[in-house]
Scaffold this active site. Structure first.
Site, short mmCIF file in Angstrom:
data_model
loop_
_atom_site.label_atom_id
_atom_site.label_comp_id
_atom_site.label_asym_id
_atom_site.label_seq_id
_atom_site.Cartn_x
_atom_site.Cartn_y
_atom_site.Cartn_z
N THR B 27 -3.03 1.98 -10.29
CA THR B 27 -1.92 1.62 -9.41
C THR B 27 -1.53 0.16 -9.62
OG1 THR B 27 -3.44 0.92 -7.66
CG2 THR B 27 -2.75 3.22 -7.65
N ASP B 28 -0.35 -0.19 -9.10
CA ASP B 28 0.02 -1.60 -9.12
C ASP B 28 0.55 -2.02 -7.77
OD1 ASP B 28 2.81 -1.16 -8.94
OD2 ASP B 28 3.03 -1.04 -11.11
N PHE B 29 0.90 -3.27 -7.69
CA PHE B 29 1.44 -3.97 -6.54
C PHE B 29 2.53 -3.19 -5.79
CE2 PHE B 29 5.33 -6.68 -6.17
CZ PHE B 29 5.02 -7.43 -5.04
N SER B 30 3.27 -2.32 -6.48
CA SER B 30 4.34 -1.56 -5.84
C SER B 30 3.78 -0.40 -5.02
CB SER B 30 5.32 -1.02 -6.89
OG SER B 30 4.74 0.05 -7.60
#
Lengths: 156, 156, 156, 156
Positions: B27-30
């Site tokens: 996953t990422d920051f978004s």
């Protein structure tokens, strides 16, 4: 010029150029760069292109350009022509091909010297934090569409 | 059935299915999965498809199928339709669309339940350790082309 | 047993075991697994250990155990003893060494068959979405502390 | 100064400093940098420290310093003190703490401005392509041990 100035690359008349170093983490067992890593390099370049035009992800997510929003990749068409290797310094070139109300199409190219390694066409959309498509804010459109009056050259 | 049996997914009449869990790293920051991670999921699936047909990367690189060789991705056309999220269990479906002497075209799809999240067309070539294109060994062709006589079902 | 049941590994009397496959993405130019990837494998194991005890990151982040919170790694002491290679199936073993009000200390070990490849001591804390330390919720403590009455065996 | 000059950071009297940008790929669902990514940043810094002292991985692997060899991380002791966030420019500071015949101990620190985010002690060994421990070549020892006569300053 500080040591961090060149971290974000530089704007050109029609787009942006970012230099990226290939490290251990980017390579795989086959001895060359893992194919998905080129997408990282291209994402860094898109981010820095936006950054040099005054748009950063944190501000975007915090609602600094209207409602909170983010860019999301919708489509990629990628040719992997030749491999990059550890220690290489690559050049990632980005151009805006199309700028619509709901999406941007960018052309990206990764080069080693005069040799093209990877080319891609990337369709990016603006979405809400819940993932719903959003119209691109005027301010973002203006910033992305305007060719910089005095294109910055690579610092000598 | 051992706990590792299902690690490689299972063959179907026309291809292969692999289940993949989404972890923090994907996953990422978004808040959703980073776009390049779907390429990892698809590469794992292609690897396990080959593995269940009797071809593994280490043997391939060591010359177990003739001269030393490797598979390299040449082209990808990817639609990112909907995002995956942490803790999701995804299903990566792979089918051989075209099997030629120098390249394979695979169709891949990532699903969450009945929903398609990502689709891709992937062109893969056989290369030498120096990156030169090679003809696909007969044995690899035979293995990839042959629909398994008795397709393995998902273990009940 | 479904094909996804073994994706999360299994609980033991004193902890948890997860099987992890080494793919292309995990290796580097040196031919073996990139050192930081072992931290990914260990994070997946911690996540699945919690998951099998009834705690998942999405629920945790959404406030399902009191206020919204997350686990954060505070300290790691890692010995990289022997390298893993592509196609290997590794076993990640996790045990709770210490369970305090503000932190957990876990012992983790990555094995290939009978050979230990990596060992680590990992200190994890509970934090708020803003990164402030938080006391561990009673419910999380209870779940983590209680040895499962009837430890699940690897499915035969 | 070209745009790529600062890509490798700069040598100091006692070590090396590298600036690293945090991109989408480095963050996770929790909104901050994924813990294992700090190991990537530190590996890039070690690589560039060696590079500026005249040692690169490709030459090392090709036998340019005697027999073919590589550096391998043997032990890491890491404190994750505060998180980095997207768009941050971090400073990775590296110092040689101990230089022995078979291993190097480095101290590394990741800072955001005046704030220390991560500290680590890293033990690195020299190994053969088959993973056997090797004595460090005299030439590598000399290069690593010698404080640069005229330490390079960050370019103004």
């Amino acid at each position: 010029m500080t040591t961090t100035a060149s971290l974000s690359g530089y704007l050109t008349e029609i787009g942006h150029v970012l230099n990226v170093r290939v490290y251990f983490e980017d390579t795989d067992f086959s001895g060359v760069v893992y194919h998905a890593r080129y997408l990282h390099f291209m994402e860094r370049a898109r981010t820095d292109f936006l950054r040099l035009r005054g748009i950063d992800h944190r501000t975007l997510a915090a609602g600094g350009f209207g409602e909170p929003m983010a860019f999301a990749v919708r489509h990629m068409d990628i040719d992997f022509l030749r491999p990059a290797r550890i220690d290489d310094i690559l050049e990632v070139r980005t151009e805006t091909l199309l700028l619509g109300g709901a999406r941007i199409v960018l052309g990206q190219e990764i080069r080693l010297g005069a040799t093209t390694l990877v080319t891609a066409k990337v369709k990016v959309a603006v979405i809400s934090p819940e993932g719903k498509p959003r119209r691109m804010p005027e301010r973002v459109m203006a910033v992305l569409g305007a060719a910089s009056a005095a294109p910055q050259q690579p610092p000598a």
